[in-house]
Every structure is written in C-alpha cells, then in structure tokens.
Design an enzyme around this catalytic site. Structure first.
Site, PDB file in Angstrom:
ATOM      1  N   LYS A  19       1.181   7.616  -0.221  1.00 54.25           N
ATOM      2  CA  LYS A  19       0.399   6.284   0.951  1.00 54.25           C
ATOM      3  C   LYS A  19       0.854   6.701   2.292  1.00 54.25           C
ATOM      4  O   LYS A  19       0.702   6.891   3.109  1.00 54.25           O
ATOM      5  CB  LYS A  19       0.826   5.035   0.448  1.00 54.25           C
ATOM      6  CG  LYS A  19      -0.331   3.648   1.191  1.00 54.25           C
ATOM      7  CD  LYS A  19      -0.676   2.519   0.104  1.00 54.25           C
ATOM      8  CE  LYS A  19       0.887   1.753  -0.089  1.00 54.25           C
ATOM      9  NZ  LYS A  19       1.472   0.857   1.806  1.00 54.25           N
ATOM     10  N   SER A  20       2.788   6.879   2.279  1.00 52.86           N
ATOM     11  CA  SER A  20       3.187   6.946   3.771  1.00 52.86           C
ATOM     12  C   SER A  20       2.965   7.296   4.009  1.00 52.86           C
ATOM     13  O   SER A  20       2.777   8.419   5.302  1.00 52.86           O
ATOM     14  CB  SER A  20       5.217   7.172   3.311  1.00 52.86           C
ATOM     15  OG  SER A  20       5.235   5.794   2.530  1.00 52.86           O
ATOM     16  N   ARG A  24       0.565   8.574   7.482  1.00 54.52           N
ATOM     17  CA  ARG A  24       1.656   9.892   8.866  1.00 54.52           C
ATOM     18  C   ARG A  24       0.480  11.183   9.070  1.00 54.52           C
ATOM     19  O   ARG A  24       0.596  10.997  10.192  1.00 54.52           O
ATOM     20  CB  ARG A  24       3.060   9.698   8.474  1.00 54.52           C
ATOM     21  CG  ARG A  24       3.846   9.012   8.386  1.00 54.52           C
ATOM     22  CD  ARG A  24       4.896   9.115   7.578  1.00 54.52           C
ATOM     23  NE  ARG A  24       6.384   8.024   7.638  1.00 54.52           N
ATOM     24  CZ  ARG A  24       6.085   6.488   6.852  1.00 54.52           C
ATOM     25  NH1 ARG A  24       5.086   6.552   6.403  1.00 54.52           N
ATOM     26  NH2 ARG A  24       6.871   6.197   7.248  1.00 54.52           N
ATOM     27  N   GLY A  91       1.221  -2.926   6.312  1.00 60.62           N
ATOM     28  CA  GLY A  91       2.197  -2.723   7.221  1.00 60.62           C
ATOM     29  C   GLY A  91       2.888  -1.767   7.976  1.00 60.62           C
ATOM     30  O   GLY A  91       2.870  -1.596   9.058  1.00 60.62           O
ATOM     31  N   ASP A 311       9.725  -0.253  -2.770  1.00 67.19           N
ATOM     32  CA  ASP A 311       8.368  -0.389  -3.659  1.00 67.19           C
ATOM     33  C   ASP A 311       8.355  -0.525  -5.072  1.00 67.19           C
ATOM     34  O   ASP A 311       7.403  -0.948  -5.345  1.00 67.19           O
ATOM     35  CB  ASP A 311       7.330   0.427  -2.694  1.00 67.19           C
ATOM     36  CG  ASP A 311       7.171  -0.110  -0.963  1.00 67.19           C
ATOM     37  OD1 ASP A 311       7.486  -1.289  -0.846  1.00 67.19           O
ATOM     38  OD2 ASP A 311       6.636   0.753  -0.802  1.00 67.19           O
ATOM     39  N   LYS A 338       7.754  -8.809   1.899  1.00 65.98           N
ATOM     40  CA  LYS A 338       6.976  -7.274   1.752  1.00 65.98           C
ATOM     41  C   LYS A 338       5.429  -8.305   1.568  1.00 65.98           C
ATOM     42  O   LYS A 338       5.019  -9.443   2.201  1.00 65.98           O
ATOM     43  CB  LYS A 338       6.816  -6.764  -0.020  1.00 65.98           C
ATOM     44  CG  LYS A 338       8.602  -5.675   0.067  1.00 65.98           C
ATOM     45  CD  LYS A 338       7.944  -4.238   1.204  1.00 65.98           C
ATOM     46  CE  LYS A 338       9.069  -4.251   1.189  1.00 65.98           C
ATOM     47  NZ  LYS A 338       8.605  -2.146   1.660  1.00 65.98           N
ATOM     48  N   ARG A 342       7.991 -10.828  -2.900  1.00 71.43           N
ATOM     49  CA  ARG A 342       8.379  -9.788  -4.783  1.00 71.43           C
ATOM     50  C   ARG A 342       9.218 -10.537  -5.502  1.00 71.43           C
ATOM     51  O   ARG A 342       9.396 -10.173  -6.839  1.00 71.43           O
ATOM     52  CB  ARG A 342       8.201  -8.528  -4.495  1.00 71.43           C
ATOM     53  CG  ARG A 342       6.753  -7.856  -3.771  1.00 71.43           C
ATOM     54  CD  ARG A 342       6.772  -6.231  -3.568  1.00 71.43           C
ATOM     55  NE  ARG A 342       5.428  -5.757  -3.533  1.00 71.43           N
ATOM     56  CZ  ARG A 342       5.791  -4.127  -2.918  1.00 71.43           C
ATOM     57  NH1 ARG A 342       6.708  -4.294  -2.241  1.00 71.43           N
ATOM     58  NH2 ARG A 342       4.118  -4.195  -2.232  1.00 71.43           N
ATOM     59  N   ARG A 384       1.257  -4.380  -5.681  1.00 69.57           N
ATOM     60  CA  ARG A 384       2.762  -3.644  -6.444  1.00 69.57           C
ATOM     61  C   ARG A 384       2.436  -4.971  -7.355  1.00 69.57           C
ATOM     62  O   ARG A 384       2.810  -4.126  -8.781  1.00 69.57           O
ATOM     63  CB  ARG A 384       3.705  -3.902  -5.572  1.00 69.57           C
ATOM     64  CG  ARG A 384       3.047  -2.115  -4.897  1.00 69.57           C
ATOM     65  CD  ARG A 384       4.386  -0.854  -4.379  1.00 69.57           C
ATOM     66  NE  ARG A 384       4.392  -0.895  -3.246  1.00 69.57           N
ATOM     67  CZ  ARG A 384       3.664   0.497  -3.146  1.00 69.57           C
ATOM     68  NH1 ARG A 384       3.149   0.800  -4.228  1.00 69.57           N
ATOM     69  NH2 ARG A 384       3.653   1.319  -1.766  1.00 69.57           N
TER      70      ARG A 384
END
Length: 426
Positions: A19-20, A24, A91, A311, A338, A342, A384
């Site tokens: 995902k990160s 990007r 985020g 995460d 988050k 969490r 998550r």
C-alpha cells in the site's frame, strides 16, 4: 462476516501490492516528467483515493488490466482542483499530498472521512509552517486542511515522532524549497519515500537517523514493480504459526529493512518462518516466505523495532495470545492515533474471546495460553483490526462474527476470500 474455526491452513498465496509503495508510485509519477508504468498496484480503497485526488489535479492516470500508466505533469504541472480533494480514509494520501500541495501556486483544500477528520494533522502542519507554508486546519490540527501559495524554505527538523508520513510530507515539500531539507527521527521509520525519490532522480542523503533532500532535481518517469505488502502478509504469517498442522507459502513479500519488524519479532518468539528466493525488486528487498505451525513463547518488544512493525502490531497481538508466557508491547503510543485507537480496540475485542489483555498508555500486556471462544466483534471500521480479529477467530471454540468487515477493502479487498481458500475445516 462469520469466521469459522479451522483445522489447518495450507497452500500458496501471492501477496497483494504494498500500500505504501502503491501510493507513492502514483504521487511521484504524477509530478515526474514522462510516463510511469506501475505493476502489481494495490487496488484498495486508500490507493484509489490517491488516484482520484491526482486526477482532480489534472493528471492523466489510466488503469489497465496489467498495469497503471501515469502521464506525469512535472513538478509544476499540477492544476487546481475544481472541488475539495477527498482523501477518504487514507492518512498517507492526506499527509503526503499536503507536502506536495504546499509548494503549488494555487490554493487547495484536503479532507477525508470521519476517521481522517479526527487524526492529528498538526504533526505535519508544524514543520510545513516552519518551511513558511501557508497551511491551516480545523482547531489548527484537524482536516479539512487548506493550503495557499507560498515560498518554501529549507529546514532542519527534529521530528518528535518516528513517522514515515511526517518525514515524507516534509521531504515532498522540500522538492519545492529554496534550500535542502533535513528530517531527523527518534528511530528510523519506513524509507520507501527516500528509495523511490532516488529512483525517480532526486538527490537524497542518509546519515544515521537523518535524511536530507536537495531540491533542484526533476523527477523522471519510470517503471515501478510494487512488491507484496508485508502488512497484508502479516495476517497469514500469524495464522500459519498459530493454527496447527499448517504450512503456507507467501509469495513476493517485501522485506525492506525498515518494514520487517514483525518478521524478526515472530522469529524471536520461535516462529518457523523461512525466507527463500530473496531478491531485489525496484530497489526493495523481496522474498517468498514459508510459514509453518510453531510453538511460540512470549517476548518484550519496544524501542527501535516499533516503527518497523507499527501497522502489524494488531496481528502480532494475536500471535501473542498463543505464546507461552507474557508478551509486552511498549513504546507504541502511535497506535492510539491510527484509523482507530488500536490499543483500546484490540484490548476490548480480544477480551470478548476470553483473552487476558491489558491496555497500557503505550502498548499492551498479553498473557498467552488462555482458551478462546467465539465472539461478536466490532471492527471500528479499521481494516487491520478486522483482519487481526479474523485470524484470532480461526482458533476460537465456536464461530465469530465481525461487524463492518467490509473495511478490509482499504488495503486487502480479497482478504476473506484468500483466507477461505487456504482453510481446511474439521
């Protein structure tokens, strides 16, 4: 979603794109010159929010069956959006896009869903304002954020938190600054931004826990192959360890040194996880993982390992339920800001199963070895949390139900289908 207890898990699973890195690749491709072609992009809701925002900013992004093509506009080619930019639940989209928009010659406003509007944005607003960015938000810390044109200056910023989103926001604003920007962190957070910016042609220097970006370089479009997301693999890493008679092969998992904390922690617990076929993919370390049922022991984690697995801590908490002795998670206060709180969410939901979990201000204390029964869970609309609870439910004495489980679309749209395909029932 109803989760049935299972007898074992067996099979091979290709892991969805990171995902990160997917976020990007769209962002950097949009402000690069020329075409960027992206393979194994994660088609989750968060990453689709990034695509939507950059399309609103005038970028041509084509989604094909095999790849995504981004036709870059260059650093100064974005155009004003006709309406507020909606970042959804992401985020990463919100904070990184704010860095890029801080250097644009037009006004933009960013917002998101109810969760995003409660998440702290002052952690990027403060350093961006130090760079002379004109950025304002609700109560000076929440979305919506409005950015108006300004001339950015370089800074040396000592971040109070280890956060890749904070670091990346500053570095991206630094592309538009009049002098270098340096960000130093208490512990090194994930470094996908630094690696990818270098691949796109930006001058980056790393020294210890500090990274410096030198402005003045254009970004050049390129091919990006996104590795599998260890944050998505995490649930199957844990499931394969705790369910008896299980053996899983997880394909194409990214093991970037700033992301592999869960792998190291599970091995320290006694988990049998073997990395094979190790290789490099577009500057990122990748392997295939073989995960086998294991006898785990409780450990204490804290300090520098936490940013490398932040995460994955909800999944790690589930593994701790099946470890002999007590597991302590500390220095993880970041979990409270988050998509949900969490720490409290995992404590409340796992306790419903009969688990012995104590919340601390900065983490959890988990006593392993207690039998678990099925429960009715709340996901808190947090992907998550939902997936971690699904893994715990595999080992309960009766079926469990997870409310609002559709939130998994944010990062792993086919999670429940993949879990079912690997499961063998009694």
């Amino acid at each position: 979603m109803i989760i049935q207890p299972v007898a074992s898990l067996n099979g091979t699973l290709p892991i969805p794109g990171d995902k990160s890195i997917s976020h990007r690749s769209i962002m950097f491709g949009s402000i690069a010159e020329g075409e960027t072609r992206i393979y194994n992009f994660l088609m989750g809701d968060d990453c689709l929010s990034t695509i939507r925002c950059f399309r609103q900013l005038g970028v041509d992004i084509e989604i094909g069956p095999e790849s995504i093509v981004v036709k870059g506009k260059g650093l100064y080619g974005l155009t004003p959006a006709n309406e507020i930019l909606d970042c959804g639940n992401s985020g990463t989209t919100t904070r990184l896009l704010a860095g890029i928009l801080a250097g644009q010659p037009f006004t933009s406003t960013l917002t998101g869903d109810a969760s995003i509007q409660k998440r702290p944005m002052n952690r990027i607003m403060i350093p961006l304002q130090e760079m002379h960015a004109k950025i304002s938000g609700q109560e000076e810390r929440f979305c919506p954020l409005t950015l108006t044109p300004s001339t950015l200056t370089g800074i040396h910023y000592n971040s109070p938190v280890s956060s890749a989103q904070v670091k990346s926001s500053i570095l991206l604003a630094g592309l538009y600054a009049d002098s270098p920007v340096t960000v130093c962190e208490p512990s090194i957070s994930r470094d996908h931004t630094e690696r990818m910016l270098q691949a796109f042609g930006v001058h980056i220097e790393q020294e210890g826990k500090c990274v410096t970006l030198h402005p003045g370089n254009k970004l050049s479009g390129r091919e990006v192959i996104v590795p599998g997301d260890i944050s998505s693999a995490a649930f199957f890493m844990v499931a394969g360890l705790i369910v008896p008679n299980s053996k899983l092969t997880l394909k194409n998992v990214g093991i970037n040194p700033t992301r592999r904390g869960l792998l190291d922690a599970l091995i320290q617990m006694g988990g049998r996880i073997t990395c094979v076929n190790e290789r490099e993919l577009c500057g990122e370390a990748v392997c295939d993982m073989i995960v086998e049922s294991s006898t785990l022991k409780g450990i204490t984690i804290g300090g520098d390992i936490i940013p490398t697995m932040i995460d994955e801590i909800p999944a790690f908490a589930v593994a701790s339920l099946f470890a002999e002795g007590t597991t302590i998670i500390q220095d993880a206060k970041e979990l409270r800001v988050k998509e949900s709180n969490r720490i409290d969410a995992m404590t409340d939901e796992l306790t419903k199963m009969g688990a012995h979990v104590t919340a601390k201000e900065d983490g959890l204390i988990i006593e392993g070895g207690h039998p678990l029964q099925g429960a009715s869970f709340e996901s808190y609309h947090d992907h998550r949390i939902a997936m971690s609870l699904a893994v715990a439910a595999l080992m309960a004495s009766s079926p469990s139900e997870i409310a609002n489980s559709e939130c998994v679309r944010i990062s792993y749209p086919h999670f429940f289908e993949d879990l079912k395909d690997l499961a063998m029932y009694e």
